[in-house]
Design an enzyme around this catalytic site. Structure first.
Site, PDB file in Angstrom:
ATOM      1  N   ASN A  90       0.845  -1.180   0.000  1.00 26.12           N
ATOM      2  CA  ASN A  90       0.000   0.000   0.000  1.00 26.12           C
ATOM      3  C   ASN A  90       0.898   1.254   0.000  1.00 26.12           C
ATOM      4  O   ASN A  90       2.119   1.148   0.018  1.00 26.12           O
ATOM      5  CB  ASN A  90      -0.947  -0.048   1.208  1.00 26.12           C
ATOM      6  CG  ASN A  90      -2.225   0.725   0.957  1.00 26.12           C
ATOM      7  OD1 ASN A  90      -2.183   1.837   0.449  1.00 26.12           O
ATOM      8  ND2 ASN A  90      -3.347   0.138   1.295  1.00 26.12           N
ATOM      9  N   LYS A 146      12.890  -7.186  17.171  1.00 28.14           N
ATOM     10  CA  LYS A 146      13.585  -8.482  17.210  1.00 28.14           C
ATOM     11  C   LYS A 146      12.830  -9.481  16.338  1.00 28.14           C
ATOM     12  O   LYS A 146      11.711  -9.190  15.895  1.00 28.14           O
ATOM     13  CB  LYS A 146      13.716  -8.982  18.644  1.00 28.14           C
ATOM     14  CG  LYS A 146      12.401  -9.185  19.314  1.00 28.14           C
ATOM     15  CD  LYS A 146      12.568  -9.777  20.700  1.00 28.14           C
ATOM     16  CE  LYS A 146      11.225 -10.235  21.196  1.00 28.14           C
ATOM     17  NZ  LYS A 146      11.178 -10.966  22.382  1.00 28.14           N
ATOM     18  N   HIS A 189      23.285   5.718  12.953  1.00 23.96           N
ATOM     19  CA  HIS A 189      24.240   6.405  13.829  1.00 23.96           C
ATOM     20  C   HIS A 189      24.606   5.461  14.965  1.00 23.96           C
ATOM     21  O   HIS A 189      23.770   4.656  15.385  1.00 23.96           O
ATOM     22  CB  HIS A 189      23.627   7.678  14.434  1.00 23.96           C
ATOM     23  CG  HIS A 189      23.241   8.684  13.405  1.00 23.96           C
ATOM     24  ND1 HIS A 189      24.137   9.564  12.858  1.00 23.96           N
ATOM     25  CD2 HIS A 189      22.061   8.923  12.793  1.00 23.96           C
ATOM     26  CE1 HIS A 189      23.519  10.305  11.961  1.00 23.96           C
ATOM     27  NE2 HIS A 189      22.261   9.943  11.897  1.00 23.96           N
TER      28      HIS A 189
HETATM   29  C1  LIG Z   1      -3.606  -7.536  14.645  1.00 22.03           C
HETATM   30  C2  LIG Z   1      -5.039  -7.535  14.195  1.00 22.03           C
HETATM   31  C3  LIG Z   1      -5.156  -8.316  12.871  1.00 22.03           C
HETATM   32  C4  LIG Z   1      -5.832  -8.229  15.303  1.00 22.03           C
HETATM   33  O1  LIG Z   1      -7.169  -8.324  14.951  1.00 22.03           O
HETATM   34  P1  LIG Z   1      -8.157  -9.375  15.740  1.00 22.03           P
HETATM   35  O2  LIG Z   1      -7.717 -10.754  15.451  1.00 22.03           O
HETATM   36  O3  LIG Z   1      -9.562  -8.995  15.394  1.00 22.03           O
HETATM   37  O4  LIG Z   1      -7.807  -9.177  17.235  1.00 22.03           O
HETATM   38  P2  LIG Z   1      -8.504  -8.302  18.405  1.00 22.03           P
HETATM   39  O5  LIG Z   1      -8.876  -6.940  17.906  1.00 22.03           O
HETATM   40  O6  LIG Z   1      -9.558  -9.165  19.003  1.00 22.03           O
HETATM   41  O7  LIG Z   1      -7.294  -8.154  19.422  1.00 22.03           O
HETATM   42  C5  LIG Z   1      -6.616  -9.262  19.973  1.00 22.03           C
HETATM   43  C6  LIG Z   1      -5.589  -8.751  20.927  1.00 22.03           C
HETATM   44  O8  LIG Z   1      -4.582  -8.081  20.178  1.00 22.03           O
HETATM   45  C7  LIG Z   1      -4.422  -6.739  20.644  1.00 22.03           C
HETATM   46  N1  LIG Z   1      -4.162  -5.872  19.482  1.00 22.03           N
HETATM   47  C8  LIG Z   1      -4.931  -5.729  18.392  1.00 22.03           C
HETATM   48  N2  LIG Z   1      -4.352  -4.859  17.538  1.00 22.03           N
HETATM   49  C9  LIG Z   1      -3.214  -4.447  18.130  1.00 22.03           C
HETATM   50  C10 LIG Z   1      -2.201  -3.538  17.745  1.00 22.03           C
HETATM   51  N3  LIG Z   1      -2.260  -2.875  16.573  1.00 22.03           N
HETATM   52  N4  LIG Z   1      -1.160  -3.350  18.558  1.00 22.03           N
HETATM   53  C11 LIG Z   1      -1.089  -4.019  19.750  1.00 22.03           C
HETATM   54  N5  LIG Z   1      -2.025  -4.897  20.163  1.00 22.03           N
HETATM   55  C12 LIG Z   1      -3.076  -5.111  19.364  1.00 22.03           C
HETATM   56  C13 LIG Z   1      -5.764  -6.417  21.286  1.00 22.03           C
HETATM   57  O9  LIG Z   1      -5.633  -5.369  22.228  1.00 22.03           O
HETATM   58  C14 LIG Z   1      -6.127  -7.729  21.909  1.00 22.03           C
HETATM   59  O10 LIG Z   1      -5.397  -7.876  23.109  1.00 22.03           O
HETATM   60  P3  LIG Z   1      -6.052  -8.642  24.398  1.00 22.03           P
HETATM   61  O11 LIG Z   1      -6.284 -10.064  23.915  1.00 22.03           O
HETATM   62  O12 LIG Z   1      -4.990  -8.528  25.442  1.00 22.03           O
HETATM   63  O13 LIG Z   1      -7.327  -7.927  24.700  1.00 22.03           O
HETATM   64  C15 LIG Z   1      -5.598  -6.097  13.935  1.00 22.03           C
HETATM   65  O14 LIG Z   1      -5.760  -5.401  15.163  1.00 22.03           O
HETATM   66  C16 LIG Z   1      -4.635  -5.281  13.071  1.00 22.03           C
HETATM   67  O15 LIG Z   1      -3.736  -4.598  13.527  1.00 22.03           O
HETATM   68  N6  LIG Z   1      -4.874  -5.353  11.739  1.00 22.03           N
HETATM   69  C17 LIG Z   1      -4.041  -4.702  10.749  1.00 22.03           C
HETATM   70  C18 LIG Z   1      -4.865  -3.622  10.027  1.00 22.03           C
HETATM   71  C19 LIG Z   1      -4.033  -2.928   8.983  1.00 22.03           C
HETATM   72  O16 LIG Z   1      -3.207  -2.090   9.296  1.00 22.03           O
HETATM   73  N7  LIG Z   1      -4.260  -3.298   7.711  1.00 22.03           N
HETATM   74  C20 LIG Z   1      -3.493  -2.801   6.586  1.00 22.03           C
HETATM   75  C21 LIG Z   1      -4.344  -2.023   5.628  1.00 22.03           C
HETATM   76  S1  LIG Z   1      -3.780  -2.255   4.000  1.00 22.03           S
END
Ligand SMILES: CC(C)(COP(=O)(O)OP(=O)(O)OC[C@H]1O[C@@H](n2cnc3c(N)ncnc32)[C@H](O)[C@@H]1OP(=O)(O)O)[C@@H](O)C(=O)NCCC(=O)NCCS
Length: 189
Positions: free
Chosen positions: A87, A170, A119
């Site tokens: 993207n 890491k 750096h």
């Molecule tokens: C990682 C991801 C896939 C998880 O989605 P999910 O499976 O529906 O998971 P949930 O929202 O139920 O979260 C699960 C756990 O992960 C944590 N979590 C979710 N996203 C997080 C993030 N970005 N950073 C840190 N922790 C995250 C939640 O807080 C939750 O923690 P808990 O179990 O302690 O409560 C989603 O949050 C994500 O980041 N997707 C990427 C979106 C994106 O940027 N797409 C690209 C566009 S092209």
């Protein structure tokens, strides 16, 4: 109709301008599908496999951002495998080692991947240029969420998901979801 024409023409002009501004010494091998302007920099080599797409519309930064791929020294290499979707606003800076992105990797908006801190940490040597560079290896089918940062020396195993806005400092194994700053394993599948 006119809007479609202006959009296409504007983006094509931007792509041409960035191509013109790119460094001619950069060795670019292969032909990515370029939807967003790409700036190539450095003396090293950038290699693209088949069906590597740079940029996406509709998505933020499409009209006002660019892809930046830098291979700073002669030995620096960025290697893209096949069928990779990036993207908008991908930045990869490889100073003296390599950044490898495997087949079928998905990369969200505004992701940065670097092989160096650029750096030294010691303030007396900070501008000495003797800092370490370490390869980054992103294995096949990895999904990198938007606004994530991948730091030097990191390997991300096959199928792993990097959550939105992670800072990966890491290496991580295959088949896990990682997230946070610094990134940690959130779950596995
Ligand atoms: C990682 C991801 C896939 C998880 O989605 P999910 O499976 O529906 O998971 P949930 O929202 O139920 O979260 C699960 C756990 O992960 C944590 N979590 C979710 N996203 C997080 C993030 N970005 N950073 C840190 N922790 C995250 C939640 O807080 C939750 O923690 P808990 O179990 O302690 O409560 C989603 O949050 C994500 O980041 N997707 C990427 C979106 C994106 O940027 N797409 C690209 C566009 S092209």
């Amino acid at each position: 109709m006119i809007k479609t024409f202006v959009r296409k023409y504007y983006q094509r002009c931007r792509i041409k301008i960035f191509s013109y501004l790119s460094q001619p010494e950069t060795q670019v091998i292969g032909s990515p599908i370029v939807l967003q302007p790409v700036e190539y920099r450095g003396l090293g080599t950038i290699r693209f496999g088949d069906k590597v797409q740079l940029g996406y519309s509709p998505s933020p930064f499409f009209y006002d951002g660019n892809v930046y791929l830098e291979v700073r020294s002669k030995e620096a290499r960025i290697v893209f495998g096949n069928k990779i979707y990036c993207n908008n606003n991908l930045k990869v800076i490889c100073e003296r080692s390599s950044v490898t992105i495997g087949d079928n990797v998905l990369i969200g908006t505004n992701v940065e991947i670097i092989d160096s801190d650029f750096h030294e940490l010691d303030p007396l040597k900070r501008n000495s240029g003797n800092h370490i560079c370490m390869p980054v290896d992103i294995k096949q089918n990895v999904f990198i969420g938007s606004n994530s940062r991948i730091m030097k020396g990191v390997t991300i195993g096959e199928n792993t998901v990097v959550a939105n806005s992670s800072v990966v400092t890491k290496s991580f194994p295959e088949n896990v979801v990682i997230g946070g700053n610094p990134a940690k394993i959130i779950s596995q599948f």
